[in-house]
Scaffold this motif. Structure first.
Motif, mmCIF file in Angstrom:
data_model
loop_
_atom_site.group_PDB
_atom_site.id
_atom_site.type_symbol
_atom_site.label_atom_id
_atom_site.label_comp_id
_atom_site.label_asym_id
_atom_site.label_seq_id
_atom_site.Cartn_x
_atom_site.Cartn_y
_atom_site.Cartn_z
ATOM 1 N N ALA A 12 0.837 -1.197 0.000
ATOM 2 C CA ALA A 12 0.000 0.000 0.000
ATOM 3 C C ALA A 12 0.876 1.253 0.000
ATOM 4 C CB ALA A 12 -0.924 0.004 1.217
ATOM 5 N N TYR A 13 1.958 1.224 0.759
ATOM 6 C CA TYR A 13 2.879 2.359 0.803
ATOM 7 C C TYR A 13 3.506 2.602 -0.574
ATOM 8 C CZ TYR A 13 6.972 5.166 1.922
ATOM 9 O OH TYR A 13 7.923 6.155 1.935
ATOM 10 N N HIS A 14 3.927 1.530 -1.235
ATOM 11 C CA HIS A 14 4.546 1.678 -2.556
ATOM 12 C C HIS A 14 3.536 2.197 -3.596
ATOM 13 C CE1 HIS A 14 8.459 0.117 -1.498
ATOM 14 N NE2 HIS A 14 7.878 -0.877 -0.852
ATOM 15 N N LEU A 15 2.305 1.717 -3.522
ATOM 16 C CA LEU A 15 1.269 2.215 -4.432
ATOM 17 C C LEU A 15 1.001 3.700 -4.185
ATOM 18 C CD1 LEU A 15 -1.274 -0.753 -4.258
ATOM 19 C CD2 LEU A 15 0.176 -0.140 -6.202
ATOM 20 N N GLY A 20 2.009 9.670 -6.094
ATOM 21 C CA GLY A 20 2.302 11.039 -5.685
ATOM 22 C C GLY A 20 1.861 11.389 -4.278
ATOM 23 N N GLN A 21 1.630 10.419 -3.431
ATOM 24 C CA GLN A 21 1.300 10.594 -2.022
ATOM 25 C C GLN A 21 0.037 11.432 -1.775
ATOM 26 O OE1 GLN A 21 4.878 12.345 -0.501
ATOM 27 N NE2 GLN A 21 6.121 10.581 -1.003
ATOM 28 N N PRO A 22 -1.077 11.111 -2.428
ATOM 29 C CA PRO A 22 -2.312 11.863 -2.192
ATOM 30 C C PRO A 22 -2.844 11.631 -0.778
ATOM 31 C CG PRO A 22 -2.779 9.937 -3.515
ATOM 32 C CD PRO A 22 -1.277 10.013 -3.367
ATOM 33 N N ILE A 28 -8.231 3.148 0.237
ATOM 34 C CA ILE A 28 -8.181 2.688 -1.156
ATOM 35 C C ILE A 28 -6.861 1.987 -1.434
ATOM 36 C CG2 ILE A 28 -8.087 3.453 -3.570
ATOM 37 C CD1 ILE A 28 -10.073 5.675 -2.722
ATOM 38 N N TYR A 29 -5.760 2.566 -0.971
ATOM 39 C CA TYR A 29 -4.448 1.951 -1.177
ATOM 40 C C TYR A 29 -4.333 0.639 -0.414
ATOM 41 C CZ TYR A 29 -3.089 6.017 -3.768
ATOM 42 O OH TYR A 29 -3.033 6.987 -4.725
#
Length: 80
Positions: A12-15, A20-22, A28-29
């Motif tokens: 999830a962190y990589h996604l 762009g870190q929304p 969702i991630y």
């Protein structure tokens, strides 16, 4: 997989980083990462279980909202 939660958290962190870190979309991630990890796990285990729609919660919610709109539009037309 020794720690499923940790694997999901990392994915999830990589996604999130790739997008762009929304802000405000952590769930969702998390769900996308969870789906990827679980699907990969199923594929590697050689399971014949089919992929199911409930894992794709965004699709189900969108489809449901469209169906409600369509139904409410039809009932108004009939009543008029």
């Amino acid at each position: 997989m020794p720690n499923l939660e940790e694997a999901i958290r990392e994915r999830a962190y990589h996604l999130w980083m790739a997008d762009g870190q929304p802000e405000g979309q952590a769930d969702i991630y998390w769900l996308n990462a969870q789906r990827e990890i679980l699907m990969t796990s199923l594929e590697s285990s050689g399971s014949n279980a089919p992929a199911t729609a409930p894992l794709d919660t965004g699709f189900v919610a969108t489809k449901s909202a469209k169906a409600k709109t369509a139904r409410s539009g039809k009932s108004k037309t009939r009543a008029a």
